[in-house]
Design a protein around this motif. Structure first.
Motif, PDB file in Angstrom:
ATOM      1  N   SER A 176       1.070  -1.175   0.016  1.00 10.45           N
ATOM      2  CA  SER A 176      -0.052   0.043  -0.058  1.00 10.45           C
ATOM      3  C   SER A 176       0.959   1.342  -0.024  1.00 10.45           C
ATOM      4  N   ASN A 177       0.509   2.093  -0.953  1.00  7.33           N
ATOM      5  CA  ASN A 177       1.126   3.569  -1.120  1.00  7.33           C
ATOM      6  C   ASN A 177       2.754   3.190  -1.007  1.00  7.33           C
ATOM      7  N   THR A 230       1.586  10.788   0.098  1.00  7.87           N
ATOM      8  CA  THR A 230       0.564  11.938   0.385  1.00  7.87           C
ATOM      9  C   THR A 230      -0.847  11.389   0.781  1.00  7.87           C
ATOM     10  N   SER A 231      -1.057   9.973   0.618  1.00  6.15           N
ATOM     11  CA  SER A 231      -2.399   9.578   1.159  1.00  6.15           C
ATOM     12  C   SER A 231      -2.365   9.389   2.421  1.00  6.15           C
ATOM     13  N   GLY A 232      -3.648   9.948   3.034  1.00  2.00           N
ATOM     14  CA  GLY A 232      -3.359   9.883   4.595  1.00  2.00           C
ATOM     15  C   GLY A 232      -3.222  11.040   5.244  1.00  2.00           C
ATOM     16  N   SER A 253      -3.483  15.159   6.454  1.00  2.00           N
ATOM     17  CA  SER A 253      -4.590  16.039   6.529  1.00  2.00           C
ATOM     18  C   SER A 253      -5.099  16.793   5.209  1.00  2.00           C
ATOM     19  N   GLU A 300       3.343  15.747   9.700  1.00  2.00           N
ATOM     20  CA  GLU A 300       2.819  14.445   9.287  1.00  2.00           C
ATOM     21  C   GLU A 300       3.326  14.043   7.995  1.00  2.00           C
ATOM     22  N   SER A 345       5.042  10.398   7.184  1.00  3.95           N
ATOM     23  CA  SER A 345       4.443   9.543   6.120  1.00  3.95           C
ATOM     24  C   SER A 345       5.599   9.371   5.018  1.00  3.95           C
TER      25      SER A 345
END
Length: 158
Positions: A17-18, A23-25, A27, A130, A134
């Motif tokens: 996943s990713n 950038t997914s997840g 805010s 964040e 990530s």
């Protein structure tokens, strides 16, 4: 060109996943500000985005097309290390430490990129921690893949 992943008979990294997307997840505020710092760039098939030895001045997200990350084997054969698809980020290795790029990235077909300047990425990481977290997870996934696919330096020792 030989694909390193197919050469080693490995399953696709797309199952992770990713794997190439940090950038997914994030805010909405972090994504909004990140998007405001991106610039568009069009590429023609065969165009080199960066070469080994270049300064890591930008991070890239592929919008359309396909990009290959390449290097050369010990005998000089060009090897495709991975292929990037729309949504993938690449050019990430030197963004953190500023060391020169070690591979070459080139468009396999007409493509479009979004580029993020290194200094903007660093500013965004300070403002939105964040993003750094990530991004670090994405890099850790890359390291895990390398460790999984690389023979141990002790292989063959008695």
């Amino acid at each position: 060109m030989t694909s390193l992943l197919s050469w080693q008979g490995l399953a696709s990294v797309e199952a992770v996943s990713n794997f190439h997307n940090f950038t997914s997840g994030l805010s909405e505020a972090a994504v909004y500000e990140l998007r405001n710092h991106l610039k568009q760039r069009k590429l023609i098939a065969g165009e080199v985005i960066f070469r080994g030895g270049d300064a890591p001045d930008h991070l890239f997200q592929l919008s359309s097309g396909t990009v290959a990350l390449t290097n050369h084997s010990a005998d000089g054969q060009e090897i495709i290390l991975t292929k990037y698809l729309p949504g993938d980020w690449f050019g990430d290795t030197g963004i953190m430490d500023g060391r020169p790029r070690i591979n070459t990235a080139l468009a396999l077909e007409d493509s479009q990129l979004l580029t993020l300047a290194r200094h903007d990425f660093q500013m965004l990481c300070e403002k939105h921690p964040e993003i750094q977290r990530s991004y670090s997870i994405m890099l850790a996934n890359h390291v895990r893949c390398l460790l999984y696919t690389s023979p141990s330096p002790r292989d063959g020792e008695t």
